[in-house]
Design an enzyme around this catalytic site. Structure first.
Site, PDB file in Angstrom:
ATOM      1  N   HIS A   1      -0.717   4.355   7.517  1.00 36.18           N
ATOM      2  CA  HIS A   1      -0.086   4.993   6.364  1.00 36.18           C
ATOM      3  C   HIS A   1       0.270   6.462   6.604  1.00 36.18           C
ATOM      4  O   HIS A   1      -0.490   7.192   7.235  1.00 36.18           O
ATOM      5  CB  HIS A   1      -1.027   4.890   5.159  1.00 36.18           C
ATOM      6  CG  HIS A   1      -1.440   3.493   4.848  1.00 36.18           C
ATOM      7  ND1 HIS A   1      -2.674   2.985   5.228  1.00 36.18           N
ATOM      8  CD2 HIS A   1      -0.781   2.491   4.219  1.00 36.18           C
ATOM      9  CE1 HIS A   1      -2.757   1.718   4.831  1.00 36.18           C
ATOM     10  NE2 HIS A   1      -1.621   1.393   4.221  1.00 36.18           N
TER      11      HIS A   1
ATOM     12  N   ASP B   1      -3.695   7.643   8.373  1.00 34.36           N
ATOM     13  CA  ASP B   1      -4.566   6.749   9.128  1.00 34.36           C
ATOM     14  C   ASP B   1      -3.683   6.008  10.141  1.00 34.36           C
ATOM     15  O   ASP B   1      -2.590   6.468  10.444  1.00 34.36           O
ATOM     16  CB  ASP B   1      -5.358   5.800   8.210  1.00 34.36           C
ATOM     17  CG  ASP B   1      -4.468   4.931   7.323  1.00 34.36           C
ATOM     18  OD1 ASP B   1      -3.284   4.746   7.658  1.00 34.36           O
ATOM     19  OD2 ASP B   1      -4.955   4.434   6.283  1.00 34.36           O
TER      20      ASP B   1
ATOM     21  N   SER C   1       0.792  -1.223   0.000  1.00 37.16           N
ATOM     22  CA  SER C   1       0.000   0.000   0.000  1.00 37.16           C
ATOM     23  C   SER C   1       0.827   1.277   0.000  1.00 37.16           C
ATOM     24  O   SER C   1       0.331   2.339  -0.375  1.00 37.16           O
ATOM     25  CB  SER C   1      -0.940   0.017   1.216  1.00 37.16           C
ATOM     26  OG  SER C   1      -0.205  -0.093   2.419  1.00 37.16           O
TER      27      SER C   1
END
Length: 366
Positions: A343, A340, A45
């Site tokens: 991340h 978040d 990610s």
């Protein structure tokens, strides 16, 4: 009068010199950028610009508030409020402003030529890791790259494609999910592996990927190390004695990352020695542990207000679908290290990119 003419001539010569110098600098910059033909990315990610939008998985971020600081507040599928470090790198290389996802069905041939990301949020080097999230395994990312290369051969021809690959930059960024989501969370791998043997298991997969890319013609490869995993807000939440009052980094998890990175650098150096007989070849290590540790431990001196929780929701546990349209969002994400609970924010990614520039320069100038 003669003095005035002399002064005028001197000023004219000085201006001419400055113009020539400026022209020379522009040519040097252009020549530097021309050293890189493309940028191809593999991983999780941290480098997925939206491939997960096109697969059946819950690990998506193509909805607000993700992308809230992107142009026109577009949620692209990037797990951040804005750009990723790979976007800044693509721009720095003079290729494009944003690195697109390979699975975008509207990709043009030109986009494939200048670079794409094959990464998938939730993926990792351990084959079990992407299975848990139903995301794209790294071997499949490699297959997608081979498919991309075949498409380029149809556009550029085989020989030009081979030359293109030799001048492309390849970046690999994965491994955090293998530890955070897999090894530390579930008992399956811990039954068979100690932290040391699991690290060796992962590193073998890293080496296999590098060797495969090498076989496909890659000559400039960068591998990103692990972050201080004990400083991720989610790791603090689940491993602190008091997740509300005691939100310091949990060092035993960061220590695993430090050990992993040391061995990774040694393995990359050994591979570099084997590949160095080919001119223009380079394998670089990109450190994110140090920059991110500095941002979490000395955040105020680096322009951040908050480093131990994310901007979205409570910042303690929210990520992917738990960070959504009804979530509370901080007023200024640039003051947060994390977007978040896992991340980084765009600001953090930009700072990480800035610290990586020497490694990038060494790679492209090899």
């Amino acid at each position: 009068m003669e003095t005035s003419v002399t002064q005028y001539s001197f000023v004219s010569l000085l201006l001419l010199f400055m113009l020539c110098l400026l022209s020379f600098m522009v040519k040097v910059i252009e020549a530097s950028n021309n050293k890189v033909s493309s940028f191809y990315v593999f991983g999780d990610s941290t480098v997925d610009p939206g491939n997960n939008n096109y697969i059946n998985t819950a690990f998506k971020s193509n909805f607000l508030p993700y992308g809230k600081d992107f142009p026109n507040q577009v949620p692209t599928g990037r797990f951040s409020n804005g750009k990723l470090a790979t976007d800044f790198i693509a721009s720095y290389l003079g290729l494009k402003e944003l690195l697109p996802p390979y699975l975008d069905p509207n990709l043009s041939d030109q986009e494939l030529i200048t670079g794409v990301s094959f990464a998938s949020a939730g993926s990792g080097f351990d084959p079990l890791t992407p299975t848990m999230s139903n995301v794209i395994p790294i071997p499949k990312q490699l297959e997608n790259f081979k498919e991309c290369k075949r498409r380029l051969e149809g556009v550029l021809g085989k020989q030009r494609t081979e030359n293109h690959m030799k001048n492309a930059v390849f970046l690999i960024s994965a491994g955090t999910n293998d530890f955070v989501i897999n090894y530390f969370t579930l008992p399956i791998r811990r039954r068979s592996y100690t932290p040391l043997t699991y690290r060796q298991f992962l590193l073998q997969h890293v080496k296999d990927l590098i060797q495969s890319l090498w076989t496909e013609g890659a000559r400039k490869i960068a591998v990103v190390g692990l972050p201080p995993m004990g400083c991720l807000p989610m790791m603090i939440t689940f491993n602190s004695g008091n997740a509300i009052l005691d939100r310091n980094c949990v060092d035993k998890y960061s220590a695993v990352a430090r050990d992993h990175n040391l061995v990774l650098q040694h393995e990359l150096f050994s591979m570099q020695q084997n590949f160095s007989k080919l001119e223009g070849s380079k394998i670089s290590y990109i450190d994110i542990y140090g920059p991110l540790a500095n941002m979490t431990q000395a955040h105020e001196s680096l322009g951040f207000d908050v480093a131990n929780r994310g901007c979205c929701g409570s910042g303690y546990i929210e990520a992917t679908f738990m960070c959504n349209r009804i979530s509370y969002v901080c007023s200024d994400s640039s003051k947060y290290v994390f977007w978040d609970s896992i991340h980084p924010t765009e600001m953090t990614y930009q700072k990480i990119f800035m610290t990586a520039i020497p490694s990038i320069d060494a790679l492209i100038n090899s």
